[in-house]
Design a protein around this motif. Structure first.
Motif, PDB file in Angstrom:
ATOM      1  N   GLY A 240      -6.641  65.284  -8.161  1.00 57.34           N
ATOM      2  CA  GLY A 240      -7.382  66.058  -9.146  1.00 57.34           C
ATOM      3  C   GLY A 240      -8.568  66.759  -8.512  1.00 57.34           C
ATOM      4  O   GLY A 240      -8.823  66.635  -7.303  1.00 57.34           O
TER       5      GLY A 240
ATOM      6  N   GLY B 180      -7.581  66.371 -14.148  1.00 56.82           N
ATOM      7  CA  GLY B 180      -6.588  65.434 -13.642  1.00 56.82           C
ATOM      8  C   GLY B 180      -7.119  64.485 -12.591  1.00 56.82           C
ATOM      9  O   GLY B 180      -6.398  64.104 -11.662  1.00 56.82           O
TER      10      GLY B 180
ATOM     11  N   THR C 124      -7.185  57.073 -14.486  1.00 62.98           N
ATOM     12  CA  THR C 124      -5.836  57.629 -14.610  1.00 62.98           C
ATOM     13  C   THR C 124      -5.875  58.946 -15.356  1.00 62.98           C
ATOM     14  O   THR C 124      -5.726  58.980 -16.576  1.00 62.98           O
ATOM     15  N   GLY C 125      -6.089  60.027 -14.645  1.00 63.80           N
ATOM     16  CA  GLY C 125      -5.988  61.360 -15.233  1.00 63.80           C
ATOM     17  C   GLY C 125      -7.138  61.727 -16.147  1.00 63.80           C
ATOM     18  O   GLY C 125      -6.954  61.866 -17.356  1.00 63.80           O
TER      19      GLY C 125
ATOM     20  N   LYS D 171      -8.009  61.290 -10.671  1.00 59.85           N
ATOM     21  CA  LYS D 171      -7.495  59.931 -10.592  1.00 59.85           C
ATOM     22  C   LYS D 171      -8.160  59.196  -9.433  1.00 59.85           C
ATOM     23  O   LYS D 171      -8.560  59.800  -8.439  1.00 59.85           O
TER      24      LYS D 171
END
Length: 379
Positions: free
Chosen positions: A59, A8, A21-22, A10
């Motif tokens: 993340g 995750g 983004t992720g 970012k």
């Protein structure tokens, strides 16, 4: 060496501009992973986050099972090779390679042994007393790689290391990097915008676009079964031809489509979810077209030819007005303006829906070895 995990991840600036983004990615211990994509896709930012030069907005990044988000670069067990080499101009090759070890407190005997070993591996033993200005671009790049090797890191990071070299030297250095990976069994993350580099070097290729991972897999997997239109056209050289088409008949065993010029093509893809009248795009790689007069023949006029020795690249304007590239026999004489025709096996056609997703190919592994990517044929 060590495995790397991103969960995750970012990256945004001022909480407004999203760069990544992720990102979720697993890199196995000893794997050579290539991050590839167009300029601005976020691949270099991701590499800088791995090495600690950029902060993670959210993340986790783990190296060797340890979360490193808040660790400085010196404590992550990584070594980075930059595009610009980043050698100290006033230091000899030997001193450039020794600098990081001295800062880490290694003794002279250890430093000398590691430098001599890396120099032998990279064939730069005769350059140890020279200054960077006395070296060629390829030699400087090998010194930069040697400086990384002597640190014996858990993870090697390469940021477009070949982009400053000429074409012939890029090929030579690419081969040296592949051999080096086999010798060291190192975990490597390598950034490039050159998909040929990606195909020839990577165990796994990660295709990025607009801050997202589009697809990750082996070179052959991305070549044969791209998940969407972007990956299909980015992987492969020359890039895949895309032709607008309309679905005539669709089922689990294939799809029949019509092209603007009236030709009909059957693609061996799973057509479930498609209906007659749907607008789609058919994809065909230039190397999968062949001369022929069969049922699925496409005809047009030769607009331009690129002579590459063993092969010709034929630029054809189809009768329906679309432009395509076809790879032809370099020994065949062709003339601009002449009529040409070609066809392809139903198993070689790709199909993309209106939103760009790829329909599942029914027989992606049927490609003859001679028609697979050069990197895969050599493996």
């Amino acid at each position: 060496m060590a495995a790397v995990t991103l969960q995750g991840v970012k990256k945004s600036y001022d909480g407004k501009t999203d760069v990544l983004t992720g990102i979720d990615l697993d890199i196995a211990d000893g794997e050579f992973v290539v991050l590839v994509g167009p300029s601005g896709c976020g691949k270099s930012t991701l590499l800088r986050m791995l090495c600690g030069l950029e902060e993670v907005s959210s993340g986790d990044i783990s190296i060797g099972g340890r979360v490193v988000n808040h660790l400085p670069p010196a404590e992550r067990g990584i070594a980075m090779v930059f595009q610009s080499y980043a050698l100290y101009p006033h230091m000899t090759v030997y001193r450039n390679m020794a600098f990081g070890l001295k800062v880490a407190g290694a003794d002279k005997a250890t430093i000398d042994a590691r430098i001599r070993s890396a120099a032998r591996t990279l064939q730069i033993e005769h350059l140890l007393d020279r200054l960077p200005r006395e070296l060629s671009g390829g030699q400087r790049q090998r010194v930069a790689i040697g400086r990384a090797i002597v640190r014996e890191p858990q993870l090697f990071l390469f940021d477009e290391p070949l982009s400053n070299l000429d074409a012939a030297l890029r090929v030579q250095t690419r081969l040296e990097l592949a051999r080096l990976h086999r010798q060291l069994q190192a975990t490597i993350v390598y950034v490039t915008h050159d998909q040929v580099e990606a195909m020839t070097l990577g165990d796994k290729i990660v295709v990025m676009h607009e801050g997202r991972i589009q697809q990750a897999g082996s070179p052959l997997e991305l070549y044969q079964t791209p998940c969407n239109r972007f990956v299909a056209t980015f992987i492969g050289s020359p890039k895949m031809n895309l032709l607008p088409a309309t679905v005539m008949q669709a089922g689990a065993d294939g799809v029949r489509c019509s092209l603007p010029g009236g030709a009909q093509i059957v693609a061996q893809v799973d057509g479930q979810g498609l209906n007659p009248g749907d607008a789609v795009q058919l994809g065909l790689r230039p190397e999968h077209a062949r001369a022929g007069q069969g049922e699925q023949r496409l005809s047009g006029t030769l607009d331009m030819v690129e002579h590459l020795g063993e092969v010709n690249l034929l630029y054809v304007q189809l009768d329906g007005g679309q432009d395509v590239v076809v790879r032809g026999d370099g020994g065949q004489r062709v003339q601009v303006g002449e009529a040409v025709s070609f066809q392809a096996d139903p198993a070689d056609w790709h199909l993309f829906t209106a939103d760009g997703d790829a329909a599942r190919r029914l027989h992606p592994g049927n490609l003859h070895p001679a028609r697979r990517p050069a990197a895969e044929r050599a493996a």
